[in-house]
Design a protein around this motif. Structure first.
Motif, PDB file in Angstrom:
ATOM      1  N   LEU A  33      40.509  59.571  21.712  1.00 24.02           N
ATOM      2  CA  LEU A  33      39.785  59.511  22.975  1.00 24.02           C
ATOM      3  C   LEU A  33      39.210  58.122  23.244  1.00 24.02           C
ATOM      4  O   LEU A  33      39.327  57.623  24.378  1.00 24.02           O
ATOM      5  N   PRO A  34      38.620  57.431  22.262  1.00 21.96           N
ATOM      6  CA  PRO A  34      38.149  56.070  22.542  1.00 21.96           C
ATOM      7  C   PRO A  34      39.276  55.097  22.898  1.00 21.96           C
ATOM      8  O   PRO A  34      39.088  54.205  23.729  1.00 21.96           O
ATOM      9  N   GLU A  35      40.443  55.257  22.293  1.00 24.16           N
ATOM     10  CA  GLU A  35      41.578  54.394  22.632  1.00 24.16           C
ATOM     11  C   GLU A  35      42.032  54.632  24.066  1.00 24.16           C
ATOM     12  O   GLU A  35      42.326  53.677  24.804  1.00 24.16           O
ATOM     13  N   ILE A  36      42.087  55.875  24.478  1.00 24.79           N
ATOM     14  CA  ILE A  36      42.479  56.199  25.852  1.00 24.79           C
ATOM     15  C   ILE A  36      41.449  55.647  26.826  1.00 24.79           C
ATOM     16  O   ILE A  36      41.802  55.070  27.866  1.00 24.79           O
ATOM     17  N   ALA A  37      40.164  55.795  26.500  1.00 25.94           N
ATOM     18  CA  ALA A  37      39.105  55.290  27.377  1.00 25.94           C
ATOM     19  C   ALA A  37      39.173  53.763  27.477  1.00 25.94           C
ATOM     20  O   ALA A  37      39.004  53.190  28.556  1.00 25.94           O
ATOM     21  N   GLY A  38      39.442  53.094  26.365  1.00 30.33           N
ATOM     22  CA  GLY A  38      39.540  51.642  26.377  1.00 30.33           C
ATOM     23  C   GLY A  38      40.714  51.159  27.204  1.00 30.33           C
ATOM     24  O   GLY A  38      40.585  50.205  27.982  1.00 30.33           O
ATOM     25  N   ARG A  39      41.845  51.798  27.058  1.00 24.70           N
ATOM     26  CA  ARG A  39      43.019  51.419  27.850  1.00 24.70           C
ATOM     27  C   ARG A  39      42.774  51.652  29.333  1.00 24.70           C
ATOM     28  O   ARG A  39      43.196  50.855  30.178  1.00 24.70           O
ATOM     29  N   THR A  40      42.086  52.749  29.655  1.00 26.72           N
ATOM     30  CA  THR A  40      41.776  53.051  31.050  1.00 26.72           C
ATOM     31  C   THR A  40      40.833  52.004  31.630  1.00 26.72           C
ATOM     32  O   THR A  40      41.023  51.531  32.758  1.00 26.72           O
ATOM     33  N   LEU A  41      39.815  51.613  30.859  1.00 23.25           N
ATOM     34  CA  LEU A  41      38.877  50.601  31.334  1.00 23.25           C
ATOM     35  C   LEU A  41      39.554  49.250  31.536  1.00 23.25           C
ATOM     36  O   LEU A  41      39.276  48.545  32.511  1.00 23.25           O
ATOM     37  N   ILE A  42      40.440  48.896  30.648  1.00 21.46           N
ATOM     38  CA  ILE A  42      41.165  47.629  30.801  1.00 21.46           C
ATOM     39  C   ILE A  42      42.043  47.680  32.052  1.00 21.46           C
ATOM     40  O   ILE A  42      42.092  46.728  32.835  1.00 21.46           O
ATOM     41  N   GLY A  43      42.721  48.783  32.258  1.00 22.41           N
ATOM     42  CA  GLY A  43      43.558  48.926  33.449  1.00 22.41           C
ATOM     43  C   GLY A  43      42.739  48.866  34.731  1.00 22.41           C
ATOM     44  O   GLY A  43      43.129  48.213  35.703  1.00 22.41           O
ATOM     45  N   LEU A  44      41.589  49.552  34.738  1.00 21.46           N
ATOM     46  CA  LEU A  44      40.733  49.525  35.926  1.00 21.46           C
ATOM     47  C   LEU A  44      40.170  48.136  36.177  1.00 21.46           C
ATOM     48  O   LEU A  44      40.030  47.703  37.332  1.00 21.46           O
ATOM     49  N   THR A  45      39.864  47.410  35.117  1.00 26.19           N
ATOM     50  CA  THR A  45      39.352  46.043  35.278  1.00 26.19           C
ATOM     51  C   THR A  45      40.408  45.136  35.891  1.00 26.19           C
ATOM     52  O   THR A  45      40.114  44.331  36.778  1.00 26.19           O
ATOM     53  N   VAL A  46      41.631  45.268  35.439  1.00 25.28           N
ATOM     54  CA  VAL A  46      42.721  44.442  35.985  1.00 25.28           C
ATOM     55  C   VAL A  46      42.954  44.779  37.455  1.00 25.28           C
ATOM     56  O   VAL A  46      43.078  43.881  38.305  1.00 25.28           O
ATOM     57  N   VAL A  47      42.982  46.056  37.781  1.00 23.05           N
ATOM     58  CA  VAL A  47      43.209  46.466  39.170  1.00 23.05           C
ATOM     59  C   VAL A  47      42.049  46.018  40.051  1.00 23.05           C
ATOM     60  O   VAL A  47      42.255  45.529  41.165  1.00 23.05           O
ATOM     61  N   ALA A  48      40.815  46.161  39.567  1.00 22.24           N
ATOM     62  CA  ALA A  48      39.652  45.733  40.347  1.00 22.24           C
ATOM     63  C   ALA A  48      39.675  44.222  40.579  1.00 22.24           C
ATOM     64  O   ALA A  48      39.304  43.743  41.658  1.00 22.24           O
ATOM     65  N   GLY A  49      40.116  43.464  39.585  1.00 15.04           N
ATOM     66  CA  GLY A  49      40.227  42.023  39.759  1.00 15.04           C
ATOM     67  C   GLY A  49      41.251  41.647  40.809  1.00 15.04           C
ATOM     68  O   GLY A  49      41.020  40.743  41.623  1.00 15.04           O
ATOM     69  N   LEU A  50      42.373  42.327  40.812  1.00 12.77           N
ATOM     70  CA  LEU A  50      43.403  42.045  41.821  1.00 12.77           C
ATOM     71  C   LEU A  50      42.927  42.414  43.220  1.00 12.77           C
ATOM     72  O   LEU A  50      43.123  41.666  44.180  1.00 12.77           O
ATOM     73  N   VAL A  51      42.279  43.566  43.354  1.00 13.21           N
ATOM     74  CA  VAL A  51      41.777  43.992  44.658  1.00 13.21           C
ATOM     75  C   VAL A  51      40.682  43.048  45.134  1.00 13.21           C
ATOM     76  O   VAL A  51      40.641  42.656  46.306  1.00 13.21           O
ATOM     77  N   GLY A  52      39.795  42.653  44.221  1.00 12.81           N
ATOM     78  CA  GLY A  52      38.732  41.722  44.597  1.00 12.81           C
ATOM     79  C   GLY A  52      39.273  40.374  45.029  1.00 12.81           C
ATOM     80  O   GLY A  52      38.783  39.772  45.986  1.00 12.81           O
ATOM     81  N   SER A  53      40.278  39.891  44.341  1.00 10.52           N
ATOM     82  CA  SER A  53      40.851  38.603  44.745  1.00 10.52           C
ATOM     83  C   SER A  53      41.518  38.699  46.105  1.00 10.52           C
ATOM     84  O   SER A  53      41.478  37.752  46.888  1.00 10.52           O
ATOM     85  N   LEU A  54      42.105  39.836  46.415  1.00 12.85           N
ATOM     86  CA  LEU A  54      42.678  40.013  47.753  1.00 12.85           C
ATOM     87  C   LEU A  54      41.594  40.074  48.816  1.00 12.85           C
ATOM     88  O   LEU A  54      41.725  39.485  49.888  1.00 12.85           O
ATOM     89  N   LEU A  55      40.508  40.801  48.522  1.00 11.30           N
ATOM     90  CA  LEU A  55      39.432  40.922  49.507  1.00 11.30           C
ATOM     91  C   LEU A  55      38.773  39.579  49.788  1.00 11.30           C
ATOM     92  O   LEU A  55      38.446  39.261  50.936  1.00 11.30           O
ATOM     93  N   PHE A  56      38.538  38.787  48.752  1.00 10.00           N
ATOM     94  CA  PHE A  56      37.902  37.493  48.954  1.00 10.00           C
ATOM     95  C   PHE A  56      38.883  36.432  49.448  1.00 10.00           C
ATOM     96  O   PHE A  56      38.474  35.463  50.082  1.00 10.00           O
ATOM     97  N   GLY A  57      40.141  36.616  49.205  1.00  2.00           N
ATOM     98  CA  GLY A  57      41.122  35.620  49.591  1.00  2.00           C
ATOM     99  C   GLY A  57      41.663  35.792  50.995  1.00  2.00           C
ATOM    100  O   GLY A  57      42.130  34.839  51.607  1.00  2.00           O
ATOM    101  N   MET A  58      41.603  37.006  51.527  1.00  2.00           N
ATOM    102  CA  MET A  58      42.161  37.249  52.864  1.00  2.00           C
ATOM    103  C   MET A  58      41.475  36.427  53.954  1.00  2.00           C
ATOM    104  O   MET A  58      42.159  35.865  54.811  1.00  2.00           O
TER     105      MET A  58
END
Length: 79
Positions: A33-58
């Protein structure tokens, strides 16, 4: 100088196609369960970074008369 030629049995090469190992690989362990949670958090961080860069870059990518009117230099203030 003469080289000696020895007969090489190629039967072992033909047998390798039929050879199957009787050793089974170990079973894969399920992620905990901690491994799954860690992978999920890393994935969400990457996606949030991409979305944030689009929002600030547009706004920076939009070119138009509105962007040219809002920019004024200090020299134009009449110092």
């Amino acid at each position: 100088m003469q080289s000696r030629r020895e007969a090489v049995p190629f039967a072992f090469v033909a047998e390798t196609d039929r050879f199957r190992s009787n050793v089974t690989p170990p079973a894969r362990q399920r992620p905990s369960l901690p491994e799954i949670a860690g992978r999920t958090l890393i994935g969400l961080t990457v996606v949030a970074g991409l979305v944030g860069s689009l929002l600030f870059g547009m706004p920076a990518l939009q070119a138009g008369p509105q962007a040219a009117q809002t920019q004024q230099s200090e020299a134009s203030e009449g110092r």
